[in-house]
Design an enzyme around this catalytic site. Structure first.
Site, mmCIF file in Angstrom:
data_model
loop_
_atom_site.group_PDB
_atom_site.id
_atom_site.type_symbol
_atom_site.label_atom_id
_atom_site.label_comp_id
_atom_site.label_asym_id
_atom_site.label_seq_id
_atom_site.Cartn_x
_atom_site.Cartn_y
_atom_site.Cartn_z
ATOM 1 C CG HIS A 1 -38.158 7.417 24.356
ATOM 2 N ND1 HIS A 1 -37.205 6.894 23.519
ATOM 3 C CD2 HIS A 1 -38.146 8.754 24.152
ATOM 4 C CE1 HIS A 1 -36.640 7.873 22.834
ATOM 5 N NE2 HIS A 1 -37.188 9.015 23.203
ATOM 6 C CB CYS B 1 -30.569 13.956 29.572
ATOM 7 S SG CYS B 1 -31.821 15.250 29.639
ATOM 8 N NE ARG C 1 -39.191 15.396 19.464
ATOM 9 C CZ ARG C 1 -40.374 14.839 19.629
ATOM 10 N NH1 ARG C 1 -41.361 15.522 20.190
ATOM 11 N NH2 ARG C 1 -40.585 13.608 19.255
ATOM 12 C CB ALA D 1 -34.107 15.329 26.316
HETATM 13 FE FE1 CFM Z 1 -38.500 8.166 17.493
HETATM 14 FE FE2 CFM Z 1 -36.575 9.168 16.401
HETATM 15 FE FE3 CFM Z 1 -37.143 9.623 18.993
HETATM 16 FE FE4 CFM Z 1 -38.708 10.622 17.003
HETATM 17 FE FE5 CFM Z 1 -37.330 13.007 17.153
HETATM 18 FE FE6 CFM Z 1 -35.215 11.524 16.542
HETATM 19 FE FE7 CFM Z 1 -35.742 11.938 19.113
HETATM 20 MO MO1 CFM Z 1 -34.906 13.862 17.592
HETATM 21 S S1 CFM Z 1 -38.437 9.161 15.540
HETATM 22 S S2 CFM Z 1 -39.187 9.699 18.862
HETATM 23 S S3 CFM Z 1 -39.400 12.645 16.553
HETATM 24 S S4 CFM Z 1 -36.428 7.889 18.053
HETATM 25 S S5 CFM Z 1 -35.914 13.320 15.666
HETATM 26 S S6 CFM Z 1 -34.907 9.686 15.230
HETATM 27 S S7 CFM Z 1 -33.909 11.895 18.153
HETATM 28 S S8 CFM Z 1 -36.704 13.788 19.005
HETATM 29 S S9 CFM Z 1 -36.185 10.595 20.730
HETATM 30 C C1 HCA Z 2 -33.915 15.588 21.957
HETATM 31 C C2 HCA Z 2 -34.695 16.270 20.876
HETATM 32 C C3 HCA Z 2 -34.054 16.182 19.528
HETATM 33 C C4 HCA Z 2 -32.807 17.032 19.434
HETATM 34 C C5 HCA Z 2 -32.452 17.276 18.011
HETATM 35 C C6 HCA Z 2 -31.101 17.773 17.660
HETATM 36 C C7 HCA Z 2 -35.111 16.682 18.506
HETATM 37 O O1 HCA Z 2 -33.247 14.583 21.718
HETATM 38 O O2 HCA Z 2 -33.995 16.041 23.076
HETATM 39 O O3 HCA Z 2 -30.099 17.407 18.271
HETATM 40 O O4 HCA Z 2 -31.059 18.509 16.676
HETATM 41 O O5 HCA Z 2 -35.411 15.971 17.579
HETATM 42 O O6 HCA Z 2 -35.581 17.796 18.677
HETATM 43 O O7 HCA Z 2 -33.752 14.843 19.214
#
Ligand code: CFM
Ligand code: HCA
Length: 542
Positions: free
Chosen positions: A195, A61, A95, A64
């Site tokens: 983001h 969401c 995370r 998150a």
């Molecule tokens: Fe960029 Fe990502 Fe993301 Fe990320 Fe992550 Fe991710 Fe994420 Mo999980 S590089 S910031 S550190 S888009 S692993 S592929 S999904 S938390 S929002």
């Molecule tokens: C997020 C965080 C997450 C979840 C990872 C997962 C992460 O999206 O809120 O589903 O294992 O990297 O910690 O993407």
């Protein structure tokens, strides 16, 4: 033995859609793309749209994306969640974003989960007083530089004015920057909207407020690197060795003061475009800091990115240092690669991760001689798939319809382009690409499947149909995939591994993947349709 099996992506796509009602199938079809031959055009994919109700998505969401992803890795901002306790509890240290704080630079609040713990009565009578009291309590406990407030779903529904509360408390304290994020979970179609909200508020309330004058040479911001499993430590090790000064990472292992002085960088380097492109663009508009795309996932990609930074600065000594670092680091990576290559070559992988890793990690699989037969993002936008070139008709920020846009005006007193327009034009003429990058689609082979917002049903079906040697995704996918007898690697948390970025990271990754795709244990596991033939009606390819 290597698999030589041929498969027909057209048939696989049909099989994925076969069980859906017609309307659902029509919608999903636009998010499943067969990567076909093309001449100078990239096929279009539908992305960043609402998940169809009833489908079990892999997405998270908006809260998150804002609180967890962008602000989570900053050590010295106290994060206070305004919402029911579950929103905090289930986001508590999940995370694997690491920090060197407490040793190197002071306070570390990352291990705390602070929440207003809203109750039914707060929903009925309003939660602003409770929020003010919680901010006061956090201030009295920690005396932090900054407190950030995050709204979860009920707050938006009842209309608490969290920004007004934050403003009042900031004025009251005088020495603590209190600001808030309207990042209610439902605000967007995924984490992605979070983001954007996070980027806007950090830019508005923090960037440019720092007093410290930065005077180091070759100053960069590293945008979109979150120090998962220590990736940022490895990248910083390499940058330091090259003599490049990373003054602010957004936001791995970061501090409040780093954000506050990020406007003093010469150049922004963007790792994860999806999560932070907004800050990159705003830094450029307001302060004249250009940005380039980099990628430190993969040994070759790391070397390439370092050289790209060197090309920007046009300094003979810096370039020579970069070359000597690459020459020193690459050989031992290559020794490890050659050791595993005979065992990994020809194996197949599927990657369904977030908004950048499903693309970046294909570099490492290529280095292992492995083929990515299907990949996609959970929440990326079309530009992450199709690349950020000039694509007619492509609206880059499709989710901005939900989000307040901040006006960023170049400030004549602050706008100091680090290079003159003539120098920038010359760099461009010499082949330096600012803001440009290839998307996931262009980097994948023809006749592979690119799938946006993959869901639980399609994941299992894909595995059943194509039997990849490895499946990469997150925790929600981990065990359902393993139960199908296929090894699964988490590319969010890295399970308990990492770092995988940079040169040391590549070596770690080669070893880990070799171990996973060559373990015989998976062969002993029976998938449900193998063990219980009566289930086969729902699983078998009719
Ligand atoms: Fe960029 Fe990502 Fe993301 Fe990320 Fe992550 Fe991710 Fe994420 Mo999980 S590089 S910031 S550190 S888009 S692993 S592929 S999904 S938390 S929002
Ligand atoms: C997020 C965080 C997450 C979840 C990872 C997962 C992460 O999206 O809120 O589903 O294992 O990297 O910690 O993407």
């Amino acid at each position: 033995a290597q698999r030589t099996k041929q498969w027909d992506p057209v048939q696989v796509k049909e099989q994925l859609l076969a069980k859906y009602p017609a309307k659902v199938a029509r919608k999903r079809a636009k998010q499943i793309l067969i990567n076909e031959a093309r001449e100078n055009t990239t096929p279009e994919i539908t992305a960043n749209v609402r998940t169809i109700p009833g489908i079990i998505t892999m997405r998270g969401c908006t809260y998150a994306g804002c609180k967890g992803v962008i602000l989570g890795p900053t050590s010295d901002i106290v994060n206070l969640v305004h919402g029911p306790i579950g929103c905090s509890f289930y986001a508590w240290l999940t995370r694997r974003n690491q920090t060197s704080a407490s040793g190197e630079h002071g306070e570390n609040f990352m291990t705390y989960a602070l929440s207003t713990d809203m109750q039914e009565s707060d929903i009925i009578f309003g939660g602003e007083k409770k929020l003010a009291a919680a901010i006061q309590e956090a201030y009295d406990l920690f005396h932090p530089k900054s407190i950030a407030v995050f709204a979860t779903c009920p707050v938006g529904l009842i209309g608490d004015d969290i920004h007004a509360v934050a403003r009042t408390m900031k004025e009251k304290f005088g020495d603590c920057n209190v600001f808030a994020f309207s990042c209610e979970g439902y605000k967007g179609v995924s984490q992605s909207a979070g983001h954007h909200i996070a980027n806007n508020q950090i830019f508005r309330h923090v960037v440019g407020t720092g007093k410290k004058q930065r005077s180091e040479q070759f100053r960069i911001n590293l945008l979109g690197e979150y120090n998962i499993g220590g990736d940022g430590f490895e990248i910083d090790r390499i940058l330091t060795k090259c003599g490049i000064t990373n003054i602010a990472t957004f936001s791995g292992n970061s501090t409040y003061d780093q954000f506050a002085t990020a406007n003093q960088a010469d150049l922004s380097c963007v790792m994860c475009h999806r999560s932070i492109n907004y800050v990159a663009d705003m830094l450029e508009t307001k302060y004249g800091i250009p940005w380039i795309k980099v990628n430190f996932i993969g040994a070759a990609a790391t070397a390439k990115s370092l050289r790209k930074i060197g090309d920007y600065f046009q300094d003979a000594e810096l370039s020579a240092r970069i070359e000597s670092v690459v020459a020193e680091e690459l050989p031992s990576v290559e020794v490890q690669r050659q050791q595993v290559l005979p065992r990994t070559t020809g194996k197949t992988a599927m990657l369904f991760v977030g908004g950048s890793r499903a693309h970046h990690y294909q570099e490492l699989f290529k280095e292992l001689g492995m083929k990515t037969i299907s990949a996609g993002y959970e929440f990326a936008h079309r530009d992450d798939y199709e690349g950020r070139h000039v694509i007619p008709g492509l609206k880059v920020d499709a989710d901005s319809r939900n989000i307040e846009e901040i006006e960023v005006q170049p400030d004549p007193h602050l706008y100091h382009p680090r290079k003159s327009p003539e120098q920038l034009a010359q760099l461009q003429q010499d082949g330096m690409a600012f803001k440009e990058y290839d998307g996931l689609i262009a980097d994948m082979d023809e006749r592979t499947l690119v799938i946006d917002d993959l869901n639980q049903y399609e994941a299992e079906k894909l595995v059943e149909l194509l039997k990849p040697d490895l499946f990469c995704a997150g925790i929600k996918e981990k065990y359902s995939i393993q139960k199908l007898g296929v090894p699964m690697k988490q590319l969010h948390s890295y399970d308990s591994g990492g770092p995988y970025a940079g040169f040391h990271g590549a070596v770690n990754f080669y070893r880990e993947i070799d171990r996973l795709v060559n373990s015989r244990v998976w062969g002993y596991l029976k998938a449900p349709w193998q063990e219980h033939p009566e289930l086969s009606a729902t699983y078998v390819w009719e």
